[in-house]
Design a protein around this motif. Sequence first.
Motif, short mmCIF file in Angstrom:
data_model
loop_
_atom_site.label_atom_id
_atom_site.label_comp_id
_atom_site.label_asym_id
_atom_site.label_seq_id
_atom_site.Cartn_x
_atom_site.Cartn_y
_atom_site.Cartn_z
N ILE A 107 0.88 -0.96 -0.14
CA ILE A 107 0.06 -0.29 -0.01
C ILE A 107 1.08 0.98 0.31
CG2 ILE A 107 -0.34 -0.31 2.76
CD1 ILE A 107 -2.40 0.98 2.66
N TYR A 108 0.78 2.37 -0.71
CA TYR A 108 1.20 2.79 -1.08
C TYR A 108 0.74 4.41 -0.08
CZ TYR A 108 4.56 0.76 -3.73
OH TYR A 108 4.68 0.08 -4.39
N ILE A 109 0.52 5.43 0.43
CA ILE A 109 -0.29 6.47 1.06
C ILE A 109 0.66 7.65 0.93
CG2 ILE A 109 -0.72 7.05 2.90
CD1 ILE A 109 -0.10 4.34 3.82
N PHE A 110 -0.34 8.35 0.03
CA PHE A 110 0.72 9.71 -0.06
C PHE A 110 0.13 10.76 -0.23
CE2 PHE A 110 -0.41 7.31 -3.43
CZ PHE A 110 -0.67 8.39 -4.72
N ASP A 111 0.17 12.17 0.45
CA ASP A 111 -0.54 13.77 0.49
C ASP A 111 -0.77 13.75 -1.03
OD1 ASP A 111 2.25 13.74 0.05
OD2 ASP A 111 1.51 16.33 0.40
N LYS A 112 -2.06 14.75 -1.61
CA LYS A 112 -2.33 15.57 -1.66
C LYS A 112 -1.75 16.14 -2.95
CE LYS A 112 -6.59 16.55 -2.34
NZ LYS A 112 -8.14 17.31 -2.42
N ASN A 113 -0.57 16.62 -1.78
CA ASN A 113 0.37 17.60 -3.00
C ASN A 113 1.56 16.85 -3.09
OD1 ASN A 113 -0.75 20.22 -2.26
ND2 ASN A 113 -0.18 20.45 -0.56
N PHE A 114 1.93 15.34 -2.75
CA PHE A 114 2.68 14.83 -3.02
C PHE A 114 4.49 15.10 -2.82
CE2 PHE A 114 -0.15 13.82 -6.54
CZ PHE A 114 -0.03 12.58 -7.28
N THR A 115 4.27 15.44 -1.42
CA THR A 115 5.76 15.52 -0.53
C THR A 115 6.18 14.58 0.19
OG1 THR A 115 4.35 16.91 1.42
CG2 THR A 115 4.19 17.78 -0.42
N TRP A 116 5.52 13.26 0.41
CA TRP A 116 5.74 12.51 1.35
C TRP A 116 4.70 11.08 0.79
CZ3 TRP A 116 1.82 10.12 3.83
CH2 TRP A 116 1.02 11.59 4.14
N THR A 117 5.45 10.45 0.63
CA THR A 117 4.67 8.79 0.91
C THR A 117 5.00 8.44 1.91
OG1 THR A 117 3.81 7.09 -1.01
CG2 THR A 117 7.02 8.37 -0.98
N TYR A 118 4.76 7.58 2.12
CA TYR A 118 4.74 5.75 3.25
C TYR A 118 3.75 4.87 2.24
CZ TYR A 118 3.82 3.01 7.57
OH TYR A 118 4.07 2.37 8.40
N VAL A 119 5.17 3.66 2.74
CA VAL A 119 4.65 2.49 1.97
C VAL A 119 4.66 1.50 2.84
CG1 VAL A 119 5.71 0.77 0.13
CG2 VAL A 119 5.81 3.70 -0.31
N HIS A 120 3.92 0.52 2.91
CA HIS A 120 4.00 -0.74 3.65
C HIS A 120 3.69 -1.85 2.95
CE1 HIS A 120 2.48 -3.98 6.61
NE2 HIS A 120 2.69 -2.93 7.52
N THR A 121 4.82 -2.97 3.02
CA THR A 121 4.84 -3.49 2.31
C THR A 121 4.67 -4.93 1.84
OG1 THR A 121 7.27 -4.59 2.79
CG2 THR A 121 7.76 -2.38 1.28
#
Length: 134
Positions: A107-121
């Motif tokens: 799962i890839y989680i990221f803010d609407k401004n594309f300044t960060w992404t968090y990934v749980h594999t």
Amino acid sequence: MYKQNLREKGVVIKLVNEAEEIIDLWDKTFAQNISENLKEEIYYDQFKWHIFSYEKQKCLEKEVARKTFDTLSKEAFYVMYQDSPIIFLYTNANEVISRDFDTQQDIYIFDKNFTWTYVHTHESMCGPYLYKIN
């Protein structure tokens, strides 16, 4: 249980229409400095998060990634899954924490401004990862 837990926190989950454009923007933003040849070498087409596990993108990992994600402002963010053409928009999501995604894979989680992404594999020894654009 996963979505029920989020709804109990007041999170509103909506399907996004322009999913293909958002997926493309994720690639262009978070893997912008990764060449096509290198993407091939690290099997990026199988798992985008290989840019982190193969250490091609400097990121936070494991507990540091979790703690940092937990402190981020998360009023609204996108959620996508590996190999899925669907994108979700989560709003009213400030109460969401990394543990909420522990049952999710790739799962890839990221803010609407594309300044960060968090990934749980799906790999217990890989991630989670948090990457911030400077």
